[in-house]
Each structure stands twice: as structure tokens, then as C-alpha cells.
Design a protein around this motif. Structure first.
Motif, PDB file in Angstrom:
ATOM      1  N   LEU A  96      49.099  -5.691 104.310  1.00  0.00           N
ATOM      2  CA  LEU A  96      49.951  -6.888 104.523  1.00  0.00           C
ATOM      3  C   LEU A  96      51.399  -6.742 104.596  1.00  0.00           C
ATOM      4  N   GLN A  97      51.664  -5.942 103.551  1.00  0.00           N
ATOM      5  CA  GLN A  97      53.095  -5.635 103.394  1.00  0.00           C
ATOM      6  C   GLN A  97      53.875  -4.649 104.470  1.00  0.00           C
ATOM      7  N   ASP A  98      52.853  -3.806 104.956  1.00  0.00           N
ATOM      8  CA  ASP A  98      53.443  -2.735 105.939  1.00  0.00           C
ATOM      9  C   ASP A  98      53.782  -3.446 107.308  1.00  0.00           C
ATOM     10  N   ILE A  99      53.061  -4.655 107.562  1.00  0.00           N
ATOM     11  CA  ILE A  99      53.089  -5.253 108.790  1.00  0.00           C
ATOM     12  C   ILE A  99      54.410  -5.976 109.163  1.00  0.00           C
ATOM     13  N   LYS A 100      55.069  -5.548 110.271  1.00  0.00           N
ATOM     14  CA  LYS A 100      56.357  -6.435 110.410  1.00  0.00           C
ATOM     15  C   LYS A 100      56.074  -6.874 112.047  1.00  0.00           C
ATOM     16  N   PHE A 101      55.112  -6.519 112.874  1.00  0.00           N
ATOM     17  CA  PHE A 101      54.939  -7.120 114.007  1.00  0.00           C
ATOM     18  C   PHE A 101      53.538  -7.690 114.362  1.00  0.00           C
ATOM     19  N   VAL A 102      53.551  -8.791 114.959  1.00  0.00           N
ATOM     20  CA  VAL A 102      51.970  -9.115 115.258  1.00  0.00           C
ATOM     21  C   VAL A 102      51.940  -9.774 116.681  1.00  0.00           C
ATOM     22  N   GLU A 103      51.039  -9.047 117.410  1.00  0.00           N
ATOM     23  CA  GLU A 103      50.942  -9.605 118.932  1.00  0.00           C
ATOM     24  C   GLU A 103      49.528  -9.860 119.181  1.00  0.00           C
ATOM     25  N   SER A 104      49.451 -10.808 120.243  1.00  0.00           N
ATOM     26  CA  SER A 104      48.185 -11.229 120.770  1.00  0.00           C
ATOM     27  C   SER A 104      48.403 -12.269 122.012  1.00  0.00           C
ATOM     28  N   HIS A 105      47.173 -12.603 122.501  1.00  0.00           N
ATOM     29  CA  HIS A 105      47.427 -13.447 123.636  1.00  0.00           C
ATOM     30  C   HIS A 105      48.069 -14.754 123.131  1.00  0.00           C
ATOM     31  N   PRO A 106      48.837 -15.558 124.131  1.00  0.00           N
ATOM     32  CA  PRO A 106      49.549 -16.456 123.665  1.00  0.00           C
ATOM     33  C   PRO A 106      48.866 -17.630 123.300  1.00  0.00           C
ATOM     34  N   ILE A 107      47.505 -18.009 123.642  1.00  0.00           N
ATOM     35  CA  ILE A 107      46.524 -18.926 123.356  1.00  0.00           C
ATOM     36  C   ILE A 107      46.209 -18.640 122.069  1.00  0.00           C
ATOM     37  N   ALA A 108      45.818 -17.427 121.444  1.00  0.00           N
ATOM     38  CA  ALA A 108      45.433 -16.978 120.267  1.00  0.00           C
ATOM     39  C   ALA A 108      46.535 -17.121 119.366  1.00  0.00           C
ATOM     40  N   LEU A 109      47.836 -16.908 119.691  1.00  0.00           N
ATOM     41  CA  LEU A 109      48.725 -17.016 118.722  1.00  0.00           C
ATOM     42  C   LEU A 109      48.874 -18.671 118.344  1.00  0.00           C
ATOM     43  N   GLN A 110      48.976 -19.521 119.665  1.00  0.00           N
ATOM     44  CA  GLN A 110      48.910 -21.083 119.239  1.00  0.00           C
ATOM     45  C   GLN A 110      47.961 -21.416 118.619  1.00  0.00           C
ATOM     46  N   GLN A 111      46.447 -20.847 118.347  1.00  0.00           N
ATOM     47  CA  GLN A 111      45.488 -21.181 117.662  1.00  0.00           C
ATOM     48  C   GLN A 111      45.791 -20.746 116.147  1.00  0.00           C
ATOM     49  N   CYS A 112      46.603 -19.767 116.121  1.00  0.00           N
ATOM     50  CA  CYS A 112      46.763 -19.283 114.610  1.00  0.00           C
ATOM     51  C   CYS A 112      48.300 -19.575 114.164  1.00  0.00           C
ATOM     52  N   ASN A 113      48.876 -20.756 114.861  1.00  0.00           N
ATOM     53  CA  ASN A 113      49.903 -21.117 114.441  1.00  0.00           C
ATOM     54  C   ASN A 113      50.488 -21.391 112.919  1.00  0.00           C
ATOM     55  N   GLU A 118      53.145 -19.495 108.120  1.00  0.00           N
ATOM     56  CA  GLU A 118      53.327 -19.368 106.585  1.00  0.00           C
ATOM     57  C   GLU A 118      53.699 -17.884 106.408  1.00  0.00           C
ATOM     58  N   ASN A 119      53.816 -17.054 107.508  1.00  0.00           N
ATOM     59  CA  ASN A 119      54.122 -15.528 107.494  1.00  0.00           C
ATOM     60  C   ASN A 119      55.517 -15.633 108.224  1.00  0.00           C
ATOM     61  N   PRO A 120      56.470 -15.909 107.978  1.00  0.00           N
ATOM     62  CA  PRO A 120      57.532 -16.061 108.822  1.00  0.00           C
ATOM     63  C   PRO A 120      58.221 -14.528 109.072  1.00  0.00           C
ATOM     64  N   GLN A 121      57.896 -13.468 107.902  1.00  0.00           N
ATOM     65  CA  GLN A 121      58.243 -12.235 108.012  1.00  0.00           C
ATOM     66  C   GLN A 121      57.830 -11.643 109.260  1.00  0.00           C
ATOM     67  N   PHE A 122      56.750 -11.845 109.919  1.00  0.00           N
ATOM     68  CA  PHE A 122      56.162 -11.191 111.248  1.00  0.00           C
ATOM     69  C   PHE A 122      57.192 -11.570 112.277  1.00  0.00           C
ATOM     70  N   LYS A 123      57.255 -10.579 113.145  1.00  0.00           N
ATOM     71  CA  LYS A 123      57.879 -10.700 114.294  1.00  0.00           C
ATOM     72  C   LYS A 123      56.766 -11.087 115.280  1.00  0.00           C
ATOM     73  N   VAL A 124      56.595 -11.842 116.169  1.00  0.00           N
ATOM     74  CA  VAL A 124      55.287 -12.317 116.746  1.00  0.00           C
ATOM     75  C   VAL A 124      55.685 -12.061 118.436  1.00  0.00           C
ATOM     76  N   THR A 125      54.819 -11.444 119.121  1.00  0.00           N
ATOM     77  CA  THR A 125      54.921 -10.877 120.539  1.00  0.00           C
ATOM     78  C   THR A 125      53.613 -11.388 121.352  1.00  0.00           C
ATOM     79  N   GLU A 126      53.875 -11.917 122.477  1.00  0.00           N
ATOM     80  CA  GLU A 126      52.589 -12.333 123.320  1.00  0.00           C
ATOM     81  C   GLU A 126      52.201 -11.028 124.144  1.00  0.00           C
ATOM     82  N   ALA A 127      51.153 -10.905 124.378  1.00  0.00           N
ATOM     83  CA  ALA A 127      50.223  -9.941 124.982  1.00  0.00           C
ATOM     84  C   ALA A 127      49.330 -10.590 126.095  1.00  0.00           C
ATOM     85  N   GLU A 128      48.898  -9.625 127.004  1.00  0.00           N
ATOM     86  CA  GLU A 128      48.025 -10.109 128.079  1.00  0.00           C
ATOM     87  C   GLU A 128      46.723 -10.644 127.641  1.00  0.00           C
TER      88      GLU A 128
END
Length: 274
Positions: A96-113, A118-128
Motif C-alpha cells: 500500500l505504501q508503494d502506491i502513488k496512483f490509482v485508476e479505474s472507470h469513473p463510476i467505479a471511482l465514484q463508488q469507492c469515494n 481516506e487515502n488522499p495520498q493517491f493521485k486518482v485517474t479516470e480510465a475507460e
């Protein structure tokens, strides 16, 4: 020869998971970049079935797919409910400490809001696509990036689940329809998807719904869509369930007298949520 089933998205997606749940794993899934592409493949006879998401318990109805049902008029031969479980996954040995970026479909990201907040250290990116995010992490060997995707994607692309069940709402279901190009001989059925129009008079829709109620037919869903190019006219899409076939048959006879452009889109067995 394996049954060919078109899915929206790539292998490891929720659509593929739904296909396996309905048909079993002895099928060939065909990836499609859009719902319309799935319909075109079925129309051309290149696949035997398509699996189409139609509603989600959080996001609601997928309205563009009702337009596809109207335009292509494929018979609905079944349904499947899928419990949407989302996981944070990364390459083996990534913590978990190695992870800087997280990506997924916009709806999936929304469902994990909640989890992402709770983990603001992640830079979140939308994907198809959820599964496409997992495949990207795997193919590019991204040791600082995690994907949010279903468990099937982790298995398929050799990733390990770092955090399980990170979706905010644990009772999240998506309903998928099973469509084919030609009507099939069905055995016992207890659910139907119907479409029709009513007049504009006061109580015209209420009259139709009363026909169902008086024959002990349960109305499990109703969706309205504007009729193309016609002001104040609507197509109504309803799902009905019954215990006694005679009640259903009687209800249909009654409803026909109060509707126009009536269409039985499919009769099939109700699938219980699991």
C-alpha cells in the motif's frame, strides 16, 4: 463449439463476470468497446448472445441501453444480477505504501469515494474500463500504480489484491439482460419485459397499471423514454413478475385494450440477487 457471448469492455470486466455467472465458464467471450458494437455483432450473427447492463442499484437505469433495446428489438431470454465488489489491486509484492496512483472507470471511482477520501495520498485517474486499468498495470509493470477492478481482473492479469471490498455501498448490484437474435423455446417463465405507449388522457397509464394489479401481477420496474420526434409522447418499459401463468395471460389481454405499440420484449425466469 463454445457459445460466443459479446461483452462490453474487456476480459476481466463485470460484463464478463456476469456472462460466466449466467452461462458458466465454458463460453467464448468477445470484447466490445461499446454497447452498440455488441448489438451489431449479434445482428451480423458473429456472436450467439450479448450481455447488457440495464440498471445499477446505485447509479440507476442505463438509459442509452433502452434506446438500443428499442432500435434492435432483440428478444430478452434471461437476466442476471451481479453483486458489484471492487478491489484495489497491484503487481505482486507491491505494498500500500508503494502506491502513488490509482485508476479505474469513473463510476467505479465514484463508488469507492469514501475509501479514496481516506487515502488522499493517491493521485486518482479516470480510465475507460475497470479491467483495462488492471491490464495496463500488468502490461506496463507499473509498480507505483494500482487499479480498482473486480476480482476476475486480478486473476486474469496476474495482480494481487492489496485491499478488498473498498466500495462504499456493500449492497451494490447491477442487473444484466441476456439478449439473442432469434426467439428461443422457453420452458417455465415467471418474468417479462414489456414496452407500450398509452394515450395522453387523464389516468391512461394508471388504467394499464391497474390491469396488472387486479390480476396479481407484480410490477418490479417501470421506465419511461420520450418517443423520438413526438412531443409529450412516451414509451413505457415495464418488468412484471407472476406466480400463476393464467394471471399473466389475462393481464396481457386486458392491457392490449388500453395501449398502442405493445411489445413483449422477452419472457424468462426471474433471477434472484445473490
Amino acid at each position: 463449439m463454445n457459445i460466443k457471448v459479446a461483452i462490453q469492455g474487456i476480459k476481466g470486466s463485470f460484463h464478463e463476470e456476469a456472462a460466466y455467472k449466467y452461462f458458466g465458464d465454458q463460453i467464448e467471450t468477445v470484447e466490445c468497446e461499446s454497447f452498440k458494437k455488441m448489438c451489431e455483432l449479434l445482428k451480423q450473427g458473429k456472436v450467439d448472445y450479448i450481455v447488457m447492463a440495464i440498471e445499477n442499484s446505485i447509479a440507476g437505469s442505463l438509459l442509452p441501453n433502452y434506446n438500443l433495446l428499442r432500435d434492435y428489438r432483440f428478444p430478452i431470454v434471461g437476466e442476471v444480477y451481479l453483486h458489484i465488489k471492487l478491489h484495489l489491486m497491484a503487481l505482486p509484492d507491491v505494498t500500500l505504501q508503494d502506491i502513488k496512483f490509482v485508476e479505474s472507470h469513473p463510476i467505479a471511482l465514484q463508488q469507492c469515494n469514501d475509501y479514496l477520501e481516506e487515502n488522499p495520498q493517491f493521485k486518482v485517474t479516470e480510465a475507460e474500463d475497470t479491467a483495462a486499468s488492471a491490464r495496463k498495470v500488468s502490461e506496463l509493470q507499473l509498480k507505483d500504480t494500482a487499479a480498482i477492478a473486480p476480482q476476475l481482473a486480478a486473476k486474469l492479469y496476474g495482480l494481487e489484491i492489496v485491499e478488498r471490498r473498498i466500495e462504499t455501498n456493500k449492497k451494490n448490484y447491477t442487473r444484466f439482460l441476456i439478449l439473442t437474435s432469434k426467439p428461443e423455446e422457453r420452458g417455465k417463465v415467471n418474468k417479462a419485459s414489456l414496452s407500450f405507449q398509452t394515450g395522453n388522457g387523464v389516468g391512461s397509464l394508471s388504467t394499464v397499471l391497474q390491469c396488472f394489479a387486479e390480476q396479481n401481477i407484480n410490477l418490479s420496474k417501470i421506465q419511461s423514454m420520450p418517443v423520438l420526434g413526438k412531443r409529450n409522447e412516451y414509451d413505457f418499459y415495464v418488468d412484471v413478475e407472476w406466480k400463476d401463468q393464467a394471471d399473466y395471460d389475462a393481464a396481457i389481454r386486458r392491457v392490449l385494450k388500453h395501449t398502442s405499440n405493445f411489445n413483449i420484449m422477452g419472457e424468462y425466469m426471474k433471477n434472484e440477487k445473490v
